[in-house]
Scaffold this motif. Sequence first.
Motif, PDB file in Angstrom:
ATOM      1  N   ARG A   4       0.870  -1.194  -0.028  1.00  0.00           N
ATOM      2  CA  ARG A   4      -0.149  -0.178  -0.051  1.00  0.00           C
ATOM      3  C   ARG A   4       0.904   1.333  -0.010  1.00  0.00           C
ATOM      4  O   ARG A   4       1.608   1.223   0.772  1.00  0.00           O
ATOM      5  CB  ARG A   4      -0.978  -0.169   1.345  1.00  0.00           C
ATOM      6  CG  ARG A   4      -1.952   1.100   1.249  1.00  0.00           C
ATOM      7  CD  ARG A   4      -2.754   0.966   2.412  1.00  0.00           C
ATOM      8  NE  ARG A   4      -3.522  -0.197   2.615  1.00  0.00           N
ATOM      9  CZ  ARG A   4      -4.700  -0.747   2.003  1.00  0.00           C
ATOM     10  NH1 ARG A   4      -5.507   0.310   1.390  1.00  0.00           N
ATOM     11  NH2 ARG A   4      -5.186  -1.815   2.444  1.00  0.00           N
ATOM     12  N   ASP A   6       0.442   5.439  -0.783  1.00  0.00           N
ATOM     13  CA  ASP A   6      -0.673   6.490  -1.127  1.00  0.00           C
ATOM     14  C   ASP A   6      -1.922   6.013  -1.527  1.00  0.00           C
ATOM     15  O   ASP A   6      -2.667   4.957  -0.588  1.00  0.00           O
ATOM     16  CB  ASP A   6      -0.343   7.658  -2.178  1.00  0.00           C
ATOM     17  CG  ASP A   6       1.080   8.178  -1.690  1.00  0.00           C
ATOM     18  OD1 ASP A   6       1.327   8.776  -0.309  1.00  0.00           O
ATOM     19  OD2 ASP A   6       1.752   8.504  -2.418  1.00  0.00           O
ATOM     20  N   ARG A   7      -2.506   6.274  -2.655  1.00  0.00           N
ATOM     21  CA  ARG A   7      -3.611   5.747  -3.210  1.00  0.00           C
ATOM     22  C   ARG A   7      -3.503   4.315  -4.083  1.00  0.00           C
ATOM     23  O   ARG A   7      -4.369   3.816  -4.492  1.00  0.00           O
ATOM     24  CB  ARG A   7      -4.447   6.701  -3.988  1.00  0.00           C
ATOM     25  CG  ARG A   7      -3.694   7.263  -5.294  1.00  0.00           C
ATOM     26  CD  ARG A   7      -4.560   8.116  -6.042  1.00  0.00           C
ATOM     27  NE  ARG A   7      -4.525   8.087  -7.436  1.00  0.00           N
ATOM     28  CZ  ARG A   7      -5.310   7.652  -8.448  1.00  0.00           C
ATOM     29  NH1 ARG A   7      -6.940   7.386  -7.886  1.00  0.00           N
ATOM     30  NH2 ARG A   7      -5.143   7.385  -9.596  1.00  0.00           N
ATOM     31  N   SER A  33      -9.988   8.007 -12.367  1.00  0.00           N
ATOM     32  CA  SER A  33      -9.307   9.062 -12.346  1.00  0.00           C
ATOM     33  C   SER A  33     -10.061  10.154 -13.718  1.00  0.00           C
ATOM     34  O   SER A  33     -10.931   9.439 -14.320  1.00  0.00           O
ATOM     35  CB  SER A  33      -7.939   9.094 -12.674  1.00  0.00           C
ATOM     36  OG  SER A  33      -7.612   8.104 -13.698  1.00  0.00           O
ATOM     37  N   GLY A  66      -6.313  11.597 -10.162  1.00  0.00           N
ATOM     38  CA  GLY A  66      -7.128  10.677  -9.538  1.00  0.00           C
ATOM     39  C   GLY A  66      -8.246  11.347  -8.637  1.00  0.00           C
ATOM     40  O   GLY A  66      -8.155  12.774  -8.219  1.00  0.00           O
TER      41      GLY A  66
END
Length: 171
Positions: A4, A6-7, A33, A66
């Motif tokens: 994992r 950030d996004r 996005s 995003g």
Amino acid sequence: TLHRHDRVVIREDALQLPGGGERRYPVMQLGQSAGIVPLTADDQVVLVRQYRHVTGEFCWEIPGGGMLAEESPDEAAQRELREETGYRAGSLRRLGGFWPNNAYLDEIIHVYLAEDLTPDPLPADQDEYLERRMFPFSEALAMAQDDRITCGLTKLAILWAAVARAAASAA
């Protein structure tokens, strides 16, 4: 979940195969996005140039990024346009959406044509260092076709915009 950051989430799914077996399958979760083709009244496209680690080069691209959890695709497109170009679109038309790689990515990208631009900047993301430049639409289209633009999203978005503009002028 394997990783994992950030996004971005990298996970491994266990799939039941039609023949009864099982297979481990990697998936990169990016979410949704938006990508935007900003077109000025004098037929100029605003492109942004930034360094891309994977290519090791500075690349010309359409603005985009995003979606936040609470945003619609339209809201994300308007926000990204303001952050990366300093313009707000008076007219924002969705050209389409696509999965860039539906084998391993869960990302869906919504593509827009932005017109009736007026200055209305938002602060840029802290990790983005962008150069902005306007190109005649015909030159941006040529760049998408002759590989001066290498980003797949940008190529597709400019080609979609060209088709939409041709259809509008034929009507």
